[in-house]
Design an enzyme around this catalytic site. Structure first.
Site, PDB file in Angstrom:
ATOM      1  N   PRO A   7       0.376  -9.143 -11.116  1.00 26.76           N
ATOM      2  CA  PRO A   7       1.477  -8.221 -10.839  1.00 26.76           C
ATOM      3  C   PRO A   7       1.479  -7.884  -9.350  1.00 26.76           C
ATOM      4  CG  PRO A   7      -0.391  -6.987 -11.695  1.00 26.76           C
ATOM      5  CD  PRO A   7      -0.815  -8.441 -11.638  1.00 26.76           C
ATOM      6  N   GLN A  68       2.151  -3.319 -17.415  1.00 30.06           N
ATOM      7  CA  GLN A  68       1.161  -2.528 -16.676  1.00 30.06           C
ATOM      8  C   GLN A  68       1.654  -1.108 -16.428  1.00 30.06           C
ATOM      9  OE1 GLN A  68      -0.040  -2.839 -12.297  1.00 30.06           O
ATOM     10  NE2 GLN A  68      -1.722  -3.952 -13.278  1.00 30.06           N
ATOM     11  N   CYS A  98      -3.954  -0.449  -7.161  1.00 30.43           N
ATOM     12  CA  CYS A  98      -2.880  -0.423  -6.173  1.00 30.43           C
ATOM     13  C   CYS A  98      -3.339   0.288  -4.901  1.00 30.43           C
ATOM     14  CB  CYS A  98      -1.646   0.272  -6.744  1.00 30.43           C
ATOM     15  SG  CYS A  98      -0.275   0.364  -5.561  1.00 30.43           S
ATOM     16  N   LYS A 139      -6.991  -3.534 -14.385  1.00 33.95           N
ATOM     17  CA  LYS A 139      -7.166  -4.255 -13.120  1.00 33.95           C
ATOM     18  C   LYS A 139      -7.676  -3.256 -12.089  1.00 33.95           C
ATOM     19  CE  LYS A 139      -4.894  -7.626 -10.110  1.00 33.95           C
ATOM     20  NZ  LYS A 139      -4.613  -7.115  -8.775  1.00 33.95           N
ATOM     21  N   ASN A 199      -9.863 -12.242  -9.050  1.00 36.04           N
ATOM     22  CA  ASN A 199      -8.575 -12.186  -8.363  1.00 36.04           C
ATOM     23  C   ASN A 199      -8.818 -11.902  -6.884  1.00 36.04           C
ATOM     24  OD1 ASN A 199      -6.194  -9.657  -7.844  1.00 36.04           O
ATOM     25  ND2 ASN A 199      -5.598 -11.783  -8.033  1.00 36.04           N
ATOM     26  N   GLY A 200      -7.938 -12.468  -6.054  1.00 37.00           N
ATOM     27  CA  GLY A 200      -7.984 -12.158  -4.636  1.00 37.00           C
ATOM     28  C   GLY A 200      -8.249 -13.354  -3.752  1.00 37.00           C
ATOM     29  N   GLY A 223      -1.998 -14.686  -7.341  1.00 37.04           N
ATOM     30  CA  GLY A 223      -0.916 -13.848  -6.846  1.00 37.04           C
ATOM     31  C   GLY A 223      -0.130 -14.538  -5.745  1.00 37.04           C
ATOM     32  N   ARG A 224      -0.392 -14.133  -4.483  1.00 40.22           N
ATOM     33  CA  ARG A 224       0.374 -14.689  -3.368  1.00 40.22           C
ATOM     34  C   ARG A 224       0.204 -16.201  -3.237  1.00 40.22           C
ATOM     35  NH1 ARG A 224      -1.832 -11.522   1.503  1.00 40.22           N
ATOM     36  NH2 ARG A 224      -3.726 -11.768   0.249  1.00 40.22           N
TER      37      ARG A 224
END
Length: 316
Positions: A7, A68, A98, A139, A199-200, A223-224
């Site tokens: 997300p 989410q 976030c 997350k 993630n990341g 993600g990106r």
């Protein structure tokens, strides 16, 4: 191995989820966060962010979507989670990661990582409010200013009843600056008894392989990197199957760019449309010279008809 689509507020919304899951390779998505403050949201508020709820909780390509929620009040989150669960998503996800200042200022997102006891109360309240057959996941980042409480927060989430934990391997203070500290996910995996997802900073197949090695995770959240290279999930899968990871050619993406533009024009406000297309092209130009050409040609264009004409002339 599973591959999840992350997300990302203002980027990976239902329109881009639709397009990227058409490419293939993604097992599950998570929606942009729905902010919960002090009220029980109407059903339409959930459907606006997750229109896949009208399609059995799946994208048009058939990929399941978890909804989410973001907030800091356990009871209010529980009530909203129950309502969302009744609409049939593939599960409920909780946002403890976030980094946005406006979110953190109100005690949401990554700010909660300084309060693991509150994190545990939130997860427990939501888990008890959501039917047993629906998974509840979370997350988190490694922490707010530092990662000293990463394992403590992960244990709070796991022991309160979460079924799965995604770890973005940076703190709030790190923002999106490289590197991601994948090896710290290994410490979390060793401490908790639930599945952990890494993630990341996974931009390429090589990144994915190094992340899996460093974190020990079989499941990754993209993600990106997936926005930049829509064929990334397919490349990771091909490698895992012992096949050559052939880059997705621009010719395969051209019709998807056109489909994305059509969806944007049909679903979003006029003032958002050209900007959303340029936002995606801006990511893809890191991989595709053709996306760079499109970005430069449309960079200052806001007229919908002219954008449409340019895309048609260029087989998009």
């Amino acid at each position: 191995m599973q591959l999840l689509l992350a997300p990302m507020e203002g980027l990976l919304d239902f329109v881009l989820r639709d397009i990227l899951t058409r490419v293939g390779g993604i097992d599950r998505c998570v929606s942009e966060f729905i902010r919960v403050t002090n009220t029980l949201l109407p059903e339409r508020a959930f459907v606006r962010v997750i229109p896949e709820l009208l399609n059995g909780g799946r994208t048009l390509a058939g990929v399941p979507v978890r909804g989410q929620l973001l907030g800091s009040d356990p009871q209010c989150l529980a009530e909203n989670a129950a309502r969302l669960a009744g609409l049939g998503p593939a599960g409920i996800d909780l946002n403890f990661g976030c980094p946005a200042k406006v979110v953190n200022r109100h005690g949401g997102g990554a700010a909660l990582l300084d309060e693991p006891e509150l994190v545990a109360r939130i997860v427990a309240a939501v888990r008890s409010a959501v039917p047993a057959g629906q998974p509840v996941s979370a997350k988190m980042r490694l922490g707010f200013n530092d990662d000293s409480r990463a394992v403590e927060c992960a244990l709070a989430i796991a022991e309160a009843g979460a079924d799965e934990l995604v770890v973005h391997a940076r703190t709030k203070a790190d923002g999106y600056r490289p590197p991601a500290y994948w090896e710290r996910i290994q410490d979390i995996r060793a401490a908790v008894q639930i599945p952990v997802v890494a993630n990341g900073e996974i931009w390429t197949l090589d990144d994915a392989l190094r992340c899996r090695q460093a974190s020990g995770c079989d499941t990754l959240m993209l993600g990106r990197g997936m926005v930049t290279d829509p064929g990334l999930a397919l490349a990771i899968r091909a490698n895992g199957a012992g096949a050559d990871a052939v880059p997705l050619p621009w010719s395969s993406l051209q019709p998807l760019v056109g489909a994305f533009w059509q969806l944007v024009c049909n679903q979003l406000e006029p003032r958002q449309r050209a900007g959303r297309l340029k936002q995606w092209l801006n990511f893809m130009r890191r991989r595709y010279p053709e996306a760079e050409l499109a970005f430069q040609a449309l960079r200052t264009e806001t007229d919908q008809a002219k954008v449409t004409a340019w895309l048609l002339q260029n087989n998009c």
